[in-house]
Structures are given as C-alpha cells and as structure tokens.
Design a protein around this motif. Structure first.
Motif, mmCIF file in Angstrom:
data_model
loop_
_atom_site.group_PDB
_atom_site.id
_atom_site.type_symbol
_atom_site.label_atom_id
_atom_site.label_comp_id
_atom_site.label_asym_id
_atom_site.label_seq_id
_atom_site.Cartn_x
_atom_site.Cartn_y
_atom_site.Cartn_z
ATOM 1 N N GLY A 126 0.798 -1.229 0.000
ATOM 2 C CA GLY A 126 0.000 0.000 0.000
ATOM 3 C C GLY A 126 0.822 1.265 0.000
ATOM 4 O O GLY A 126 0.281 2.360 -0.139
ATOM 5 N N LEU A 127 2.146 1.160 0.136
ATOM 6 C CA LEU A 127 3.019 2.332 0.132
ATOM 7 C C LEU A 127 3.110 2.899 -1.282
ATOM 8 O O LEU A 127 3.290 2.150 -2.243
ATOM 9 C CB LEU A 127 4.424 1.949 0.620
ATOM 10 N N GLY A 128 2.983 4.201 -1.394
ATOM 11 C CA GLY A 128 3.069 4.837 -2.701
ATOM 12 C C GLY A 128 3.814 6.148 -2.625
ATOM 13 O O GLY A 128 4.260 6.565 -1.555
ATOM 14 N N TYR A 129 3.929 6.801 -3.758
ATOM 15 C CA TYR A 129 4.690 8.044 -3.871
ATOM 16 C C TYR A 129 3.891 9.070 -4.641
ATOM 17 O O TYR A 129 3.151 8.726 -5.559
ATOM 18 C CB TYR A 129 6.021 7.775 -4.580
ATOM 19 N N ARG A 130 4.055 10.331 -4.253
ATOM 20 C CA ARG A 130 3.436 11.445 -4.967
ATOM 21 C C ARG A 130 4.510 12.440 -5.349
ATOM 22 O O ARG A 130 5.301 12.868 -4.512
ATOM 23 C CB ARG A 130 2.392 12.146 -4.096
ATOM 24 N N LEU A 131 4.510 12.799 -6.632
ATOM 25 C CA LEU A 131 5.456 13.763 -7.154
ATOM 26 C C LEU A 131 4.684 14.916 -7.770
ATOM 27 O O LEU A 131 3.697 14.702 -8.482
ATOM 28 C CB LEU A 131 6.346 13.120 -8.229
ATOM 29 N N ASP A 132 5.132 16.133 -7.508
ATOM 30 C CA ASP A 132 4.507 17.305 -8.118
ATOM 31 C C ASP A 132 4.902 17.369 -9.583
ATOM 32 O O ASP A 132 6.083 17.187 -9.920
ATOM 33 C CB ASP A 132 4.954 18.582 -7.414
ATOM 34 N N ILE A 133 3.932 17.614 -10.447
ATOM 35 C CA ILE A 133 4.224 17.802 -11.865
ATOM 36 C C ILE A 133 4.574 19.276 -12.041
ATOM 37 O O ILE A 133 3.699 20.144 -12.064
ATOM 38 C CB ILE A 133 3.033 17.415 -12.748
ATOM 39 N N ALA A 134 5.871 19.567 -12.137
ATOM 40 C CA ALA A 134 6.330 20.950 -12.269
ATOM 41 C C ALA A 134 6.193 21.426 -13.713
ATOM 42 O O ALA A 134 5.929 22.600 -13.968
ATOM 43 C CB ALA A 134 7.783 21.077 -11.816
ATOM 44 N N ASN A 135 6.366 20.506 -14.662
ATOM 45 C CA ASN A 135 6.249 20.847 -16.076
ATOM 46 C C ASN A 135 5.928 19.566 -16.842
ATOM 47 O O ASN A 135 6.544 18.533 -16.598
ATOM 48 C CB ASN A 135 7.555 21.454 -16.598
ATOM 49 N N LEU A 136 4.959 19.642 -17.733
ATOM 50 C CA LEU A 136 4.624 18.512 -18.583
ATOM 51 C C LEU A 136 4.242 19.031 -19.952
ATOM 52 O O LEU A 136 3.249 19.747 -20.099
ATOM 53 C CB LEU A 136 3.484 17.682 -17.975
ATOM 54 N N GLU A 137 5.083 18.718 -20.918
ATOM 55 C CA GLU A 137 4.846 19.082 -22.310
ATOM 56 C C GLU A 137 4.962 17.810 -23.139
ATOM 57 O O GLU A 137 5.296 16.751 -22.599
ATOM 58 C CB GLU A 137 5.889 20.118 -22.752
ATOM 59 N N ASP A 138 4.717 17.923 -24.447
ATOM 60 C CA ASP A 138 4.775 16.740 -25.295
ATOM 61 C C ASP A 138 6.140 16.066 -25.283
ATOM 62 O O ASP A 138 6.229 14.856 -25.444
ATOM 63 C CB ASP A 138 4.392 17.096 -26.734
ATOM 64 N N SER A 139 7.219 16.828 -25.088
ATOM 65 C CA SER A 139 8.558 16.245 -25.166
ATOM 66 C C SER A 139 9.374 16.349 -23.884
ATOM 67 O O SER A 139 10.490 15.844 -23.832
ATOM 68 C CB SER A 139 9.340 16.909 -26.307
#
Length: 164
Positions: A126-139
């Motif tokens: 049940g342990l998981g991780y959360r990461l902030d999406i600082a930038n997400l583009e097509d590449s």
C-alpha cells in the motif's frame, strides 16, 4: 471566540483555494485526462538533481535504488490501464531489472504511483509516492518531490525527455 474563528477562516480560506491551483508549468486548463494523454508513452529520466539546499546528497529513491541508478532509466507510462515500468541497468552500485508500477494523476497536479508486480498485484504493502508535476509538455516532463534531510527541506527534481 467568534473573533478567533473569523481570523482562522480568513487564514484558512485562501490556503484552501491556493491548494486547488495547478502547479506552475502545468496548464490549469489541462484536466487529468489530458495530462494522462500527454504522459502516455516512453520517457527517459535524464537527471536527478536537488534544489533548496547545498551539498552532495546520497539518496535511495522510491525505496528501490540509489539516485545515480535512475539517471538514464527508461520509463513507460500506459494510460489505458494506468500501469507502467522503468528499467534500471545493472552495475556495481545498481541492482538491474524492470520494475512495474500503477500510476494516476491527481487533481492537485501530482503524479502518484506504487510498486506492482508484472501481474499487476500490489507488492508495496500500500506504500506509494506522490510527485509534483512541475512541467509537462509533449517532449519534456519535470517532476519534483519535497523531502526532509536532518530537518532541512530538499526538493528532488526528476527531468525527463520523451522517447519518440
């Protein structure tokens, strides 16, 4: 009593609204479905770096391997069943092999995932991780996670490029 409640409301209300905003670099007009569509496919984790503190850091990422083992790893995200994998190359310092995970994108602009086996069964307890999406583009994709080392905040930055 009423005065304290009013002050608490004035302080907490802006925090509530601020926490609902998408992080910088992630367009707020993109819903989670669009973000999942963008993240779908193969990615290369180019670098793992550190912000908000100085010095040389040694870290074990995702309860798996040293940060240096992750640089150059290939990641694959499947949005049709929200599973994925990454491959760590074997070396003196790294136990190689393919690792599997289940992932999703939260309305808070975070990517969350947990370890699974090749048959999609939870192996993380049940342990998981959360990461902030600082930038997400097509590449390009930049994920960040804030951690504390000896009481000092540090941000781990994961910089990816899309494999075509």
């Amino acid at each position: 009593m009423m005065k304290k409640l009013m002050l608490l409301s004035v302080v907490l209300l802006p925090l509530l609204f601020a926490s609902c905003n998408a992080p910088k670099g992630v367009p707020s007009t993109k819903g989670t479905a669009n973000l999942q569509k963008t993240i779908n496919g193969p990615w290369l984790l180019n670098t793992v770096t550190y912000e908000d503190n100085e010095g040389k850091f040694t870290s074990i990422l995702f309860n798996d391997a040293d940060a240096s083992c992750f640089e150059g790893t290939e990641w694959y995200f499947r949005n049709n069943n929200n599973t994925g994998s990454y491959i760590i190359e074997s070396s003196d310092n790294c136990s190689g092999g393919e690792r599997f995970f289940r992932w999703s994108i939260l309305n808070t602009g975070q990517l969350q995932f947990k370890a699974i086996d090749s048959k999609y069964k939870d192996i993380s307890g049940g342990l998981g991780y959360r990461l902030d999406i600082a930038n997400l583009e097509d590449s390009q994709m930049v994920l960040k996670s804030r951690v504390s080392v000896e009481g000092e905040p540090i941000t781990i930055v994961y910089s990816f490029t899309k494999n075509q």
